[in-house]
Design a protein around this motif. Structure first.
Motif, PDB file in Angstrom:
ATOM      1  N   TYR A  71       0.853  -1.196   0.000  1.00  0.00           N
ATOM      2  CA  TYR A  71       0.000   0.000   0.000  1.00  0.00           C
ATOM      3  C   TYR A  71       0.884   1.239   0.000  1.00  0.00           C
TER       4      TYR A  71
ATOM      5  N   GLU B  20       0.690   5.837  -0.189  1.00  0.00           N
ATOM      6  CA  GLU B  20       0.072   7.141  -0.318  1.00  0.00           C
ATOM      7  C   GLU B  20       1.165   8.126  -0.726  1.00  0.00           C
ATOM      8  N   ASP B  21       0.843   9.404  -0.744  1.00  0.00           N
ATOM      9  CA  ASP B  21       1.846  10.412  -1.111  1.00  0.00           C
ATOM     10  C   ASP B  21       3.003  10.454  -0.124  1.00  0.00           C
TER      11      ASP B  21
END
Length: 306
Positions: free
Chosen positions: A143, A145-146
């Motif tokens: 996983y 994200e930014d």
């Protein structure tokens, strides 16, 4: 009364400690108080031949039926990453733990190769994990994200004496790895790394329960000495915050995209008491749309959140 660790001060301070159980709403990213239990002093625990860790494990085991009816997972602070807590909870309840490891945790890769055919115990481990530089062929990305990348894998913890599901968190800024990392784990080997990260991240919402209870509902202002009275006071204070959240925040849903403000709730009810008194004494008719609009504006006078 005893000496307990204060995270804010970074040292042990003399006072009272309460341990809190809470239910975390993952979808709305908020927590509701379940129960607060006062921690005995070290002297009292010694008289019972118990350590502080034993006490915490006993609290969970005694409430296992209630906890299991709410969730399969119990997320706890990194303090509880000890076999004296983990093993009793796992062995005597149907709960799985989600917790944080030390950055220098003693972990090993699992050996998946064929038997060597040599004499002796079969090989089960395949070297110690360098926590600052994991092998990303075995601990794989699951996983991102930014600002965060999460890697997962099943490893062996020598501290806990068991296999665990590792969620290794890297922090990124402007497309570059900052060198900062955290190691989370679950005793459920099937739970994916993203969920481990999400559950542990949501655990921090419990801290806001205590913050709001201290600031707005008098958690630290009890003058009673009786254990039962203090237990009632602590739980009433935390439950009041939860009720305010249930009435003023949860019905809006996450689409509203507003954070919960206990300050605004307290302002609303204080203004309502004064507005009701004033409008009643003046004999103003709230069925009139214009007056009703003025009444609503008066209720939110001094509101902080937009």
């Amino acid at each position: 009364m005893g000496w307990f660790w204060s995270g804010c001060s970074g040292k042990a301070l003399k006072g009272l400690e309460i341990g809190g159980f809470a239910v975390v709403d993952v979808d709305n990213n908020t927590a509701m108080s379940l129960e607060a239990v006062q921690t005995p002093s070290v002297q009292e625990l010694r008289s019972k031949d118990m350590s502080l860790t034993d006490h915490y494990a006993t609290l969970v085991i005694e409430r296992k039926d209630v906890l299991q009816s709410l969730s399969r997972y119990l997320t706890v602070d990194g303090y509880f990453a000890k076999k004296e807590f983990v093993n009793p909870v796992i062995n005597e309840t149907g709960l799985h733990l989600v917790c944080k490891l030390r950055n220098d945790a003693n972990l090993s890769y699992i050996y998946h190769g064929k038997p060597t055919g040599k004499r002796g115990r079969p090989k089960t481990l395949d070297g110690k994990i360098n926590m600052a530089q994991i092998d990303k062929r075995r601990i794989k990305l699951c996983y991102e994200e930014d600002t965060v990348k999460v890697y997962e894998g099943i490893v062996y913890s020598k501290t806990l004496k068991r296999k665990i599901k590792l969620a290794y968190i890297e922090r990124w800024e402007n497309g570059k790895y900052t060198g900062q990392y955290a190691a989370l784990f679950s005793t459920d080997l099937e739970l994916d790394g993203q969920r481990i990260y999400q559950y542990y991240k949501c655990r921090y919402q419990i801290e806001f329960l205590f913050r709001d209870a201290k600031q707005f509902t008098g958690l630290t202002q009890c003058q009673a000495r009786s254990e039962d009275k203090m237990h009632f006071h602590f739980n009433t204070s935390l439950t009041t915050v939860s009720i305010a959240k249930a009435v003023n925040f949860l019905p809006k849903g996450k689409q509203d995209n507003q954070s919960f403000s206990m300050s605004d709730v307290k302002t609303l009810h204080l203004n309502k008491i004064m507005a009701d008194r004033i409008f009643s004494n003046l004999g103003l008719d709230l069925s009139c749309k214009k007056i009703r609009r003025i009444y609503r504006d008066a209720l939110w006078l001094g509101k902080i959140a937009c």
